[in-house]
Design a protein around this motif. Structure first.
Motif, mmCIF file in Angstrom:
data_model
loop_
_atom_site.group_PDB
_atom_site.id
_atom_site.type_symbol
_atom_site.label_atom_id
_atom_site.label_comp_id
_atom_site.label_asym_id
_atom_site.label_seq_id
_atom_site.Cartn_x
_atom_site.Cartn_y
_atom_site.Cartn_z
ATOM 1 N N ALA A 175 0.737 -1.302 -0.274
ATOM 2 C CA ALA A 175 -0.008 -0.200 0.068
ATOM 3 C C ALA A 175 0.823 1.320 -0.025
ATOM 4 O O ALA A 175 0.538 2.181 -0.664
ATOM 5 C CB ALA A 175 -0.945 -0.016 1.228
ATOM 6 N N GLN A 176 1.890 1.241 0.616
ATOM 7 C CA GLN A 176 2.984 2.386 0.806
ATOM 8 C C GLN A 176 3.811 2.400 -0.592
ATOM 9 O O GLN A 176 4.418 3.502 -0.640
ATOM 10 C CB GLN A 176 3.794 2.459 1.948
ATOM 11 N N GLY A 177 3.711 1.590 -1.368
ATOM 12 C CA GLY A 177 4.731 1.413 -2.600
ATOM 13 C C GLY A 177 6.156 0.915 -2.197
ATOM 14 O O GLY A 177 6.921 1.290 -3.147
ATOM 15 N N VAL A 178 6.246 0.729 -0.943
ATOM 16 C CA VAL A 178 7.688 -0.096 -0.648
ATOM 17 C C VAL A 178 8.104 -1.393 -1.274
ATOM 18 O O VAL A 178 9.018 -1.647 -1.599
ATOM 19 C CB VAL A 178 8.004 -0.019 0.865
ATOM 20 N N LEU A 179 6.984 -2.151 -1.309
ATOM 21 C CA LEU A 179 7.036 -3.399 -1.866
ATOM 22 C C LEU A 179 6.372 -3.425 -3.196
ATOM 23 O O LEU A 179 5.400 -2.728 -3.441
ATOM 24 C CB LEU A 179 6.351 -4.610 -1.176
ATOM 25 N N LYS A 180 6.844 -4.538 -4.053
ATOM 26 C CA LYS A 180 6.129 -4.735 -5.371
ATOM 27 C C LYS A 180 4.768 -4.911 -5.252
ATOM 28 O O LYS A 180 4.398 -5.921 -4.247
ATOM 29 C CB LYS A 180 6.869 -5.481 -6.238
ATOM 30 N N GLN A 181 3.821 -4.441 -6.252
ATOM 31 C CA GLN A 181 2.267 -5.031 -5.938
ATOM 32 C C GLN A 181 2.287 -6.527 -6.543
ATOM 33 O O GLN A 181 2.871 -6.899 -7.446
ATOM 34 C CB GLN A 181 1.507 -4.173 -6.976
ATOM 35 N N ASP A 182 1.727 -7.268 -5.789
ATOM 36 C CA ASP A 182 1.404 -8.805 -5.897
ATOM 37 C C ASP A 182 0.570 -9.259 -4.987
ATOM 38 O O ASP A 182 0.047 -8.599 -4.389
ATOM 39 C CB ASP A 182 2.954 -9.278 -5.977
ATOM 40 N N ASP A 183 0.189 -10.618 -5.259
ATOM 41 C CA ASP A 183 -0.552 -11.109 -4.445
ATOM 42 C C ASP A 183 0.016 -11.103 -2.885
ATOM 43 O O ASP A 183 1.028 -11.915 -2.749
ATOM 44 C CB ASP A 183 -1.019 -12.588 -4.418
ATOM 45 N N PRO A 184 -0.421 -10.349 -1.760
ATOM 46 C CA PRO A 184 0.084 -10.404 -0.457
ATOM 47 C C PRO A 184 0.143 -11.733 0.395
ATOM 48 O O PRO A 184 1.384 -11.872 0.965
ATOM 49 C CB PRO A 184 -0.542 -9.226 0.386
ATOM 50 N N HIS A 185 -0.676 -12.483 0.115
ATOM 51 C CA HIS A 185 -0.663 -13.791 0.644
ATOM 52 C C HIS A 185 0.419 -14.748 0.243
ATOM 53 O O HIS A 185 1.456 -15.558 0.748
ATOM 54 C CB HIS A 185 -2.010 -14.558 0.603
ATOM 55 N N ASP A 186 0.666 -14.759 -1.375
ATOM 56 C CA ASP A 186 1.622 -15.738 -1.935
ATOM 57 C C ASP A 186 3.067 -15.096 -1.773
ATOM 58 O O ASP A 186 3.923 -15.776 -1.188
ATOM 59 C CB ASP A 186 1.407 -15.490 -3.455
ATOM 60 N N VAL A 187 3.012 -13.526 -1.636
ATOM 61 C CA VAL A 187 4.411 -13.192 -1.160
ATOM 62 C C VAL A 187 4.920 -13.513 0.123
ATOM 63 O O VAL A 187 5.805 -13.760 0.554
ATOM 64 C CB VAL A 187 4.493 -11.516 -1.292
#
Length: 193
Positions: free
Chosen positions: A137-149
């Motif tokens: 949400a903050q743009g610190v991590l790449k957008q992806d499925d958060p559960h899978d990450v």
């Protein structure tokens, strides 16, 4: 200091047996002997051995989740995720029987991915998941499925620990700890935005 109730005494004795010798050592007879009651008395509080083991596992998960939450208070998502790396390793090395029972042994009551994790039934996974969601949400991590990450991060941690405990590293504990933390930092660098 308050006296322990019978269920608390049962859990304390079962936990001690579990820590020393593993799940197979937790029999109703051995727990009863340690508490000073009859084996049948345990059934007033726990319907069977599996229920007793599940309670031990659930209590352990809640304890680990509480510790993780206390370590993961930084507003910086990457610092928070880094702070979660060591407690998992500490738990695995300090409580190997509980760790194996919780994460490495096939159990009917074990949580299953993805449905149980999407339903937020894992108190430990939720701590890391919340940090990943916030990071995206903050743009610190790449957008992806958060559960899978989050599962990828956990699988990486768990895999390294399993290999170390199986003797696949020639490192002593301090060397392995340094390798483990550096490897996880590499993984986190790979998912940064």
């Amino acid at each position: 200091m308050a006296r322990l109730t019978t269920p608390e005494k049962i859990l304390k004795a079962a936990h001690a047996l579990f820590e020393r010798e593993g799940a197979d050592a937790v029999t109703m007879r051995r727990v009863a002997d340690a508490v000073g009651i009859t084996p049948m008395a345990i059934y007033r509080h726990f319907p069977n051995r599996d229920a007793l083991l599940k309670k031990l596992s659930d209590d352990s998960f809640r304890g680990v989740a509480h510790e993780w939450k206390s370590r993961a208070r930084s507003r910086d998502v990457l610092k928070r995720l880094n702070a979660l790396m060591e407690p998992y390793l500490d738990y695995a090395l300090t409580h190997p029987h509980l760790f194996d029972h919780a994460f490495s042994v096939r159990r009917d009551d074990a949580r299953r991915y993805p449905e149980d994790f999407h339903a937020r039934l894992s108190p430990t996974f939720n701590v890391a998941l919340d940090a990943v969601i916030e990071g995206m949400a903050q743009g610190v991590l790449k957008q992806d499925d958060p559960h899978d990450v989050t599962m990828t991060i956990w699988a990486h941690q768990h895999g390294l620990i399993a290999l170390y405990r199986a003797g696949r590293f020639s490192y002593d504990e301090a060397q392995f700890r340094a390798f483990y933390l550096q490897s996880l930092r590499r993984l986190l660098n790979g998912i940064k935005a």
